[in-house]
Design a protein around this motif. Structure first.
Motif, PDB file in Angstrom:
ATOM      1  N   ASP A  41     -72.418-109.613 -68.863  1.00 16.61           N
ATOM      2  CA  ASP A  41     -71.699-108.333 -68.824  1.00 16.61           C
ATOM      3  C   ASP A  41     -72.635-107.142 -69.002  1.00 16.61           C
ATOM      4  O   ASP A  41     -72.210-106.048 -69.286  1.00 16.61           O
ATOM      5  CB  ASP A  41     -70.599-108.303 -69.875  1.00 16.61           C
ATOM      6  CG  ASP A  41     -71.140-108.504 -71.282  1.00 16.61           C
ATOM      7  OD1 ASP A  41     -72.361-108.718 -71.444  1.00 16.61           O
ATOM      8  OD2 ASP A  41     -70.346-108.444 -72.234  1.00 16.61           O
ATOM      9  N   GLY A  42     -73.932-107.404 -68.838  1.00 13.94           N
ATOM     10  CA  GLY A  42     -74.903-106.322 -68.953  1.00 13.94           C
ATOM     11  C   GLY A  42     -75.513-106.157 -70.324  1.00 13.94           C
ATOM     12  O   GLY A  42     -76.275-105.220 -70.545  1.00 13.94           O
ATOM     13  N   HIS A  43     -75.194-107.072 -71.237  1.00 11.39           N
ATOM     14  CA  HIS A  43     -75.779-107.038 -72.583  1.00 11.39           C
ATOM     15  C   HIS A  43     -76.879-108.094 -72.658  1.00 11.39           C
ATOM     16  O   HIS A  43     -76.590-109.285 -72.777  1.00 11.39           O
ATOM     17  CB  HIS A  43     -74.707-107.301 -73.654  1.00 11.39           C
ATOM     18  CG  HIS A  43     -73.718-106.197 -73.766  1.00 11.39           C
ATOM     19  ND1 HIS A  43     -72.517-106.215 -73.131  1.00 11.39           N
ATOM     20  CD2 HIS A  43     -73.778-105.019 -74.432  1.00 11.39           C
ATOM     21  CE1 HIS A  43     -71.855-105.108 -73.400  1.00 11.39           C
ATOM     22  NE2 HIS A  43     -72.600-104.364 -74.184  1.00 11.39           N
ATOM     23  N   SER A  44     -78.113-107.644 -72.599  1.00  9.95           N
ATOM     24  CA  SER A  44     -79.252-108.547 -72.598  1.00  9.95           C
ATOM     25  C   SER A  44     -79.436-109.175 -73.973  1.00  9.95           C
ATOM     26  O   SER A  44     -79.274-108.512 -74.997  1.00  9.95           O
ATOM     27  CB  SER A  44     -80.513-107.771 -72.220  1.00  9.95           C
ATOM     28  OG  SER A  44     -81.639-108.601 -72.310  1.00  9.95           O
ATOM     29  N   VAL A  45     -79.799-110.450 -73.974  1.00  8.50           N
ATOM     30  CA  VAL A  45     -80.082-111.127 -75.243  1.00  8.50           C
ATOM     31  C   VAL A  45     -81.584-111.123 -75.539  1.00  8.50           C
ATOM     32  O   VAL A  45     -81.998-111.523 -76.603  1.00  8.50           O
ATOM     33  CB  VAL A  45     -79.547-112.575 -75.255  1.00  8.50           C
ATOM     34  CG1 VAL A  45     -78.030-112.584 -75.171  1.00  8.50           C
ATOM     35  CG2 VAL A  45     -80.148-113.395 -74.129  1.00  8.50           C
TER      36      VAL A  45
END
Length: 100
Positions: A41-45
């Motif tokens: 969802d566009g949240h990089s880990v």
């Protein structure tokens, strides 16, 4: 006469703006490849790759077009952006900018 022209120009901008906006649903479908680095969802880990979620739509468009044209270079992003059409870029930007 100037005020009439200005009013018509303003009206044109508001009428045309939605037509120029990307399709977030199409962007979500296209974003599957992006998920490997930037998250589903566009949240990089990974701190090496930026979060795309919530970025401004025009910023995302500008950066993807810069990668595509070669004016911005990155060994990973440049080839990824090379095959994107203007519609793909608008759709991806619409999707990621709509994510919180």
């Amino acid at each position: 006469m100037k005020s009439l022209f200005a009013a018509l120009l303003l009206l044109l901008v508001f009428v045309a703006a939605p037509a120029m906006a990307g399709d977030a649903a199409a962007g979500k479908a296209k974003s599957v490849v992006c998920a490997a680095c930037h998250g589903a969802d566009g949240h990089s880990v990974n701190p090496l790759w930026p979060n795309l979620a919530g970025q401004k739509e025009q910023y995302l468009i500008k950066q993807l077009k810069a990668f595509r044209s070669g004016s911005r270079k990155d060994p990973t992003m440049s080839p990824m952006a090379a095959g994107l059409s203007d519609d793909d870029i608008a759709n991806l930007a619409a999707y990621f900018s709509s994510q919180k």
